[in-house]
Design a protein around this motif. Structure first.
Motif, mmCIF file in Angstrom:
data_model
loop_
_atom_site.group_PDB
_atom_site.id
_atom_site.type_symbol
_atom_site.label_atom_id
_atom_site.label_comp_id
_atom_site.label_asym_id
_atom_site.label_seq_id
_atom_site.Cartn_x
_atom_site.Cartn_y
_atom_site.Cartn_z
ATOM 1 N N GLY A 127 3.010 7.146 -6.266
ATOM 2 C CA GLY A 127 4.178 8.448 -6.029
ATOM 3 C C GLY A 127 5.276 7.747 -5.435
ATOM 4 N N HIS A 128 5.105 6.679 -4.407
ATOM 5 C CA HIS A 128 6.172 5.869 -3.742
ATOM 6 C C HIS A 128 6.659 4.774 -4.504
ATOM 7 N N GLY A 129 6.081 4.585 -5.798
ATOM 8 C CA GLY A 129 6.533 3.613 -6.784
ATOM 9 C C GLY A 129 6.031 2.373 -6.159
ATOM 10 N N ALA A 130 5.286 2.096 -5.164
ATOM 11 C CA ALA A 130 4.900 0.612 -4.617
ATOM 12 C C ALA A 130 4.109 -0.033 -5.349
ATOM 13 N N ARG A 131 4.262 -1.187 -5.491
ATOM 14 C CA ARG A 131 3.563 -2.304 -6.264
ATOM 15 C C ARG A 131 2.627 -3.152 -5.311
ATOM 16 N N LEU A 177 6.281 -6.868 6.535
ATOM 17 C CA LEU A 177 7.646 -6.731 6.387
ATOM 18 C C LEU A 177 7.984 -6.032 5.169
ATOM 19 N N SER A 178 7.308 -6.359 4.003
ATOM 20 C CA SER A 178 7.631 -5.951 2.638
ATOM 21 C C SER A 178 7.024 -4.837 2.189
ATOM 22 N N ALA A 179 5.635 -4.706 2.712
ATOM 23 C CA ALA A 179 4.799 -3.596 1.867
ATOM 24 C C ALA A 179 5.396 -2.136 2.045
ATOM 25 N N PRO A 180 5.529 -1.248 1.277
ATOM 26 C CA PRO A 180 6.099 0.171 1.656
ATOM 27 C C PRO A 180 4.927 0.908 2.095
ATOM 28 N N VAL A 181 3.673 0.451 1.550
ATOM 29 C CA VAL A 181 2.509 1.379 2.089
ATOM 30 C C VAL A 181 1.303 0.683 2.762
ATOM 31 N N ALA A 182 0.558 1.069 3.697
ATOM 32 C CA ALA A 182 -0.366 0.308 4.425
ATOM 33 C C ALA A 182 -1.555 1.186 4.257
#
Lengths: 477, 242
Positions: free
Chosen positions: A106-110, A201-206
């Protein structure tokens, strides 16, 4: 050896232990590591005059919580929602993985970063994410090590306990593209740190696990040693925490008990370096979106069993692993489950059934050391024997499995012991029958299934005069 | 005092010398000893291996055999542990309230030898003489089920002529574990290997314990290796005199 989460096909502890025991480097690494951590634990526990009272308090809180688990979980849900978080309920691994995947997509995270990955290992989350093209990076140093090595965890708290620093140096040089690396722990940590800093610093989701969740305020807690948890929990804009439903505790006052029990039992520290607590979301500070996934995955079934349910007291400290003489020698992979050691030997078969994990309850000499160190007083030997009874009942329910030599032997032995007459006859028969086997004063060879005994040990034969024969002769004169 | 011996099945069958030592020791201390001959096995083998239903008749048999005795003493921490800690559970599995009541009445009268001597009789010096170098292995069930503490050591320290040496890493399991020793023989041996090293490091000629089950395991390996060390039950040391 590699396992994925919980076992799904029948496992043999005997076979995997045999393989592990032959690995002399593993034996050396495990012996050294467990002895060190045992000594640390013993030293910090001995400082506490009220340790036994704390253990009892921990047990009592867990017991009370489990008795009203539905109430506390609903209270937790309401509190998390009130603080701006989202709560999801997952019946099993598949549901949990779907929930997490949906949020990440949903957040387009890879890319996601992870901390405290035990529960996510249980559900096989990394593989589920990878299947849809999402890369998960483990950020606990030991988790990172086994991820880079393509292995699986062998310890609840120190997943790479089976590796020494020379092996880790070689791994980092091979996988992280560094050369000229020493095997000093500081140098190894620095390489991992540089690698991970870019990911934080780069990952949008933890994605995290959870040590505790306080129902009254909806506060989730993670205790850790490396600071990677603090990074995961504060830097990425979205945080997803997955916790087993048994991790809820009612109040902050209860929390005080566990914060004393956990670090001393797990790392042998008075206090762990980082304790992170968060309640929903706070504008402008930390993640702006928080999801809590409450995972059942067999736990309700465990709760329904009056003897087995104490297993859910577990706070994943791993003191039972570190003290266990079996674990010390076989290492964690022999248990073929994300939960190894004594706690794994009772938890895994309860979660996946004894058809799959029926060999694990027998992976213990019932020495009781685990029960003695458990900070929440799980009577592991009691549950082991309880699980063994479940294995036997299952065996006896099958038409063919009833003919299993052990079952047949145990039935015969039982009938013999019921009758003093049969028992005395058996003594005499054994004395007569053993003569081809007795060499000198001992037996050095027995046929299967008893051959395991004589592989390394002699057996002393039935005495020329049993005690009861001596007693009878003495009373005659 | 009138004492009923609960000799245990493997002592009766394989280690009768331990039973004879018990008789000698208790009679020397002025007690009258009886041996209820109907006794067989306490059911621990079955219970610990998961055969709980099969343990029920053995518990019934034990209760029937010993019900009329006031003091029951055994040279086995493990078998006494079974009676004290797990008989109530077997009775619960049986669903028989009468059995549960009988078990509850009987259990407080069953003692392990060293706890009986030290805690019940208040005796530490039993008048023994044993001029040998001895190390003591505290078995898991004596330590962590019966919580015997240092009772066996207090008895051994008062033995004349003894050279008692401390066993390193004493509290770790020897790897016996009943059917574990056969079902997981390799792990059992790995544990035993380390225990043997500790025993041999003491340069003792005798390894003593309160359980012949563990000693059968330790002693069986010492015998196989021709290690020059023998495994002997505590009772035999306490019974020895000049």
């Amino acid at each position: 050896m590699k396992h994925e989460g919980l076992p799904s096909t029948p496992i043999s502890f005997y076979a995997s232990a045999k393989e592990a025991l032959a690995n002399t480097q593993l034996r050396r690494n495990m012996g050294k590591a467990t002895q060190t951590i045992r000594a640390k634990r013993a030293s910090v526990v001995s400082e506490m005059p009220d340790w036994e009272a704390l253990r009892e308090a921990g047990r009592a809180i867990k017991e009370r919580t489990l008795r009203h688990l539905d109430d506390y979980l609903l209270q937790l849900e309401t509190a998390v929602q009130a603080a701006g978080g989202h709560v999801h309920w997952a019946r099993d691994a598949r549901e949990a993985n779907q929930i997490v995947t949906r949020i990440v997509q949903g957040h387009g995270a890879r890319e996601v970063v992870k901390v405290k990955s035990l529960t996510t290992d249980e559900i096989g989350l990394n593989a589920a994410l990878a299947a849809v093209g999402i890369t998960a990076t483990e950020t606990d140093l030991a988790e990172l090590i086994i991820q880079l090595a393509g292995e699986s965890s062998s310890h609840i708290l120190v997943p790479a306990i089976h590796k020494n620093r020379a092996e880790i140096r070689e791994l980092f040089m091979r996988t992280l593209g560094v050369s000229d690396l020493s095997d000093e722990p500081k140098a190894l940590a620095a390489v991992a740190r540089a690698h991970l800093r870019r990911k934080f610093l780069s990952a949008p989701v933890a994605i995290s696990g959870a040590n505790f969740a306080v129902a009254e305020t909806g506060t989730v807690c993670i205790v850790e040693s490396e600071g990677n948890g603090r990074m995961c929990l504060t830097l990425p804009p979205v945080l997803i925490s997955i916790m087993g439903i048994e991790k809820v505790i009612p109040t902050w006052q209860d929390f005080e008990v566990f914060l004393q029990l956990l670090p001393r039992s797990s790392t042998g520290e008075r206090m762990n370096p980082y304790t992170s607590l968060w309640t929903g979301v706070a504008p402008g500070d930390g993640p702006q979106e928080f999801h809590l996934v409450l995972l059942d995955n067999g736990r309700s079934g465990v709760l329904a069993d009056t003897i087995g349910r104490q297993t859910l007291n577990c706070i994943r400290c791993s003191a039972c692993l570190n003290i266990c003489p079996v674990y010390e020698r076989t290492g964690g992979h022999a248990y073929q489950s994300v939960y190894p050691g004594p706690i794994g030997a009772i938890l895994t078969p309860q979660l996946v059934g004894v058809d799959v994990a029926g060999s694990l309850p027998y992976a213990s000499s019932l020495c009781g050391a685990c029960y003695e160190v458990c900070p929440v007083k799980i009577n592991i030997p009691e549950v082991l024997v309880h699980m063994r009874a479940r294995v036997v009942r299952k065996k006896q329910a099958g038409l063919l499995s009833r003919l299993d030599p052990e079952n047949v032997g145990m039935q015969a032995l039982g009938r013999m012991f019921e009758s003093p007459l049969l028992y005395e006859q058996a003594q005499r028969l054994a004395r007569l029958g053993q003569w081809p086997l007795v060499r000198g004063d001992a037996i050095s060879f027995l046929p299967p299934p008893l051959g395991g005994w004589t592989a390394m040990r002699d057996l002393f034969p039935v005495a020329d005069q049993t005690f009861r024969e001596w007693w009878a002769a003495r009373n005659k004169t | 005092m009138q004492i009923a011996l609960f000799i245990t099945c493997f002592n009766d069958t394989i280690f009768p010398q331990t039973g004879r030592a018990m008789v000698q020791l208790l009679e020397r201390l002025g007690h009258r000893v009886e041996f209820p001959t109907a006794q067989t096995c306490c059911g621990q083998i079955h219970f610990n291996t998961g055969y709980q239903r099969e343990a029920i008749p053995l518990v019934r048999h034990f209760v029937a055999t010993f019900a009329r005795y006031q003091v029951i003493v055994a040279p086995s921490a493990s078998c006494v542990g079974m009676v004290r800690e797990f008989y109530a559970r077997v009775a619960e599995v049986s669903g028989d309230r009468r059995l549960a009541a009988d078990v509850a009445a009987l259990v407080p009268r069953v003692f392990e030898l060293s706890e009986f001597l030290v805690h019940k009789l208040g005796v530490e010096d039993v008048g023994a003489y044993y001029p040998h170098r001895v190390t003591y292995h505290p078995t898991c069930h004596s330590l962590r089920v019966l919580h015997l503490g240092d009772a066996p050591l207090r008895l051994l320290r008062k033995v004349r002529g003894i050279d008692l040496v401390e066993l390193p890493n004493a509290e770790q399991c020897c790897g016996f574990g009943g059917t574990f020793a056969v079902k997981n023989a390799d792990t059992s041996m790995a544990m035993l290997g380390d225990k043997l090293r500790c025993v041999l490091d003491t340069r003792a000629e005798v390894c003593a314990a309160a359980d012949n089950s563990c000693l059968m395991h330790i002693g069986g390996a010492l015998h196989r290796q021709r290690a020059g060390v023998r495994a002997i039950h505590l009772a035999e040391i306490l019974a020895a005199t000049e």
